[in-house]
Design an enzyme around this catalytic site. Structure first.
Site, PDB file in Angstrom:
ATOM      1  N   LYS A  73      11.882   3.695  -5.162  1.00  0.00           N
ATOM      2  CA  LYS A  73      10.643   3.270  -4.508  1.00  0.00           C
ATOM      3  C   LYS A  73       9.892   2.375  -5.468  1.00  0.00           C
ATOM      4  CE  LYS A  73       8.492   4.036  -0.570  1.00  0.00           C
ATOM      5  NZ  LYS A  73       9.077   4.424   0.728  1.00  0.00           N
ATOM      6  N   ASP A  78       7.093  -0.769   3.161  1.00  0.00           N
ATOM      7  CA  ASP A  78       6.444   0.539   3.303  1.00  0.00           C
ATOM      8  C   ASP A  78       4.987   0.194   3.625  1.00  0.00           C
ATOM      9  OD1 ASP A  78       7.041   3.608   2.739  1.00  0.00           O
ATOM     10  OD2 ASP A  78       5.078   3.251   1.887  1.00  0.00           O
TER      11      ASP A  78
END
Ligand code: NDP
Ligand code: 2IT
Length: 445
Positions: free
Chosen positions: A125, A165
């Site tokens: 991430k 995201d």
């Protein structure tokens, strides 16, 4: 002290200022207790201490200029958490709340989520504490170019493949992809969520919201019910929420609430999705505008009552972490909620999760329920590698099959390890075993 407690304590000691990461680790470790008891070789391999430590962490300066020439600096992150089963894969978040702990929690969750998809993707991430809200397209472009100027040296189509995201959608992916191509002189599948004309996959835009709805439908079907005719309460009004509304409506359900960080709307007649898409995707505006344009719809400012006070059959938290707490869970149950599907990552607090479980509410946890996004990113990577392109129907059919497969895996793993019906445990167990086995097989990695 047993092995699991020891690992939790060590994470608390070393990462004490990362509460979300500690929360995510504790949830996974707590539910794999029966796995550790049955598989002593994981203990001998000290797999837990290894799995909670990222393989690599990057933090970097992102300088950029606004339209008036003023210079700002944001902090960029990429956490390459685990590549035992495939290249690092996971989104980028641009939001002022981003810090290392948030990115580590998201990267940790991503390891197990990606394993559940059955595709070969490791967990990662990244992101920055940059707020795209209120910025011009040119400002966002300059930020994305600066961010990618550093990130590009750490990623690659066979190494690490970022995606979107919170705060990173088609526009941001476009700017970052353009910069990667310029700097590297490579036209590859290094990012997913690309535009349809330049390597993107059909269904990726819709995938997380559609996938969430498919798994909730599967869970309800198994319990002798369906989405048809059900009232759904939802938070968020971004990529995940919008396409969850679309699929719920296609399957005959009715979504009556949506939210953004300023407040939420309630439309008892059902959310008019074309208007939401216009407000959020075209105007890039606030959800408040919906209530002033639709008769019978109400708007409530954030800070008081939440969407979870509206009576419903199904609840879908689709905004952000820890957005649904114990009090919210109690109100939902009192109002008759039958099922919860987590579109966001870790949206329910541990107390809320416990309350839902005690009340035997059907619960599709984030790692399983929102895996459709990354699964379709995996399908985009396959199409890029094969230099081919699948139709909407073909890709959607694959997505649906993956979500049904995830439901089955979670259910079976829960049964196998003595916690039937607990899909949280099932998801954590199935994801963990796949990654732990790969790590053991590959030696001391
Ligand atoms: P978007 O940026 O498209 O939308 C986010 C939505 O959540 C917006 O309505 C936003 O409101 C709201 N929101 C964000 N942060 C907060 C906050 N701190 N408090 C209140 N509201 C907030 O993001 P996505 O829809 O892509 O992501 C939503 C969730 O789903 C996240 O948890 C993400 O990690 C998860 N997810 C996303 C996937 C994807 O493919 N995009 C895949 C799997 C999970 P506002 O506009 O006012 O900020
Ligand atoms: O949380 C997630 O799974 C995502 N933001 C999507 C990641 C991806 O690589 O598509």
């Amino acid at each position: 002290m047993n092995y699991i407690e020891q690992t939790c304590k060590s994470v608390e000691r070393r990462d004490g200022c990362e509460p979300e990461f500690i929360q995510a680790v504790k949830e996974v470790l707590d539910s794999i207790r029966p796995v550790m008891e049955r598989n002593k070789h994981y203990v001998e391999a000290n797999i837990l201490d290894r799995i909670v430590e990222p393989e690599r962490v990057f933090m970097f300066r992102v300088p950029w200029q606004d339209d008036n020439g003023k210079i700002y600096v944001n902090r960029g992150f990429r956490v390459q958490f685990n590549s035992a089963i495939g290249p690092y894969k996971g989104g980028l978040r641009f939001h002022p709340s981003v810090n290392l702990g948030i990115i580590k929690f998201l990267g940790f969750e991503q390891i197990f989520k990606n394993a559940l998809t059955t595709l070969a993707m490791g967990g990662a991430k990244g992101g920055a504490d940059f707020d795209p809200k209120g910025k011009s397209d040119n400002e966002v472009m300059r930020f994305c170019q600066s961010f990618m100027t550093e990130l590009q040296r750490h990623i690659g189509a066979d190494t690490d493949v970022p995606a979107g995201d919170i705060g990173v959608g088609a526009r941001e992916i476009g700017f970052m992809y353009g910069q990667y191509r310029r700097l590297r002189n490579e036209v590859t599948g290094v990012l997913t969520g690309k535009g349809l004309g330049w390597g993107g996959s059909l269904v990726r835009t819709q995938a997380t919201g559609y996938g969430l709805t498919y798994i909730v439908e599967e869970m309800l079907r198994d319990a002798g019910s369906s989405i048809e005719g059900q009232t759904v309460v939802m938070s968020g009004s971004g990529n995940v929420a919008i396409y969850a509304v679309e699929k719920v409506h296609q399957l005959g359900g009715k979504v009556v609430t949506m939210s953004d960080s300023n407040g939420w709307i309630h439309d008892p007649d059902g959310i008019k999705l074309d208007l939401i898409k216009d407000i959020k995707e075209t105007r890039r505006s606030r959800i408040k505008e919906y209530a002033s344009e639709v008769k019978g719809a109400a708007y409530t400012e954030a800070g008081g009552d939440t969407v979870w006070t509206v009576p419903c059959d199904i609840a879908m938290p689709n905004a952000t972490q820890n957005e649904l707490n114990g009090d919210d869970a109690r109100i939902l149950i009192k109002n008759g909620v039958k099922a919860v599907g987590e579109g966001a990552n870790m949206p329910s607090t541990p107390e809320a999760v416990q309350i839902f479980q005690n009340a035997k509410i059907l619960f599709a946890p984030a790692k399983a329920a929102n895996a459709g996004g990354v699964a379709t990113s995996g399908l985009e990577m396959s199409q890029n590698s094969m230099r081919t392109r699948w139709s909407f129907e073909e890709t959607d059919t694959k997505l649906r099959a993956i979500m049904q497969g995830i439901y089955k895996q979670c259910k079976q793993s829960a049964e196998e390890y003595g916690c039937s019906g607990n899909l949280i445990a099932g998801a954590n167990i199935a994801g963990f075993i796949k990654v732990a086995d790969a790590m053991v097989a590959q030696g001391l990695v």
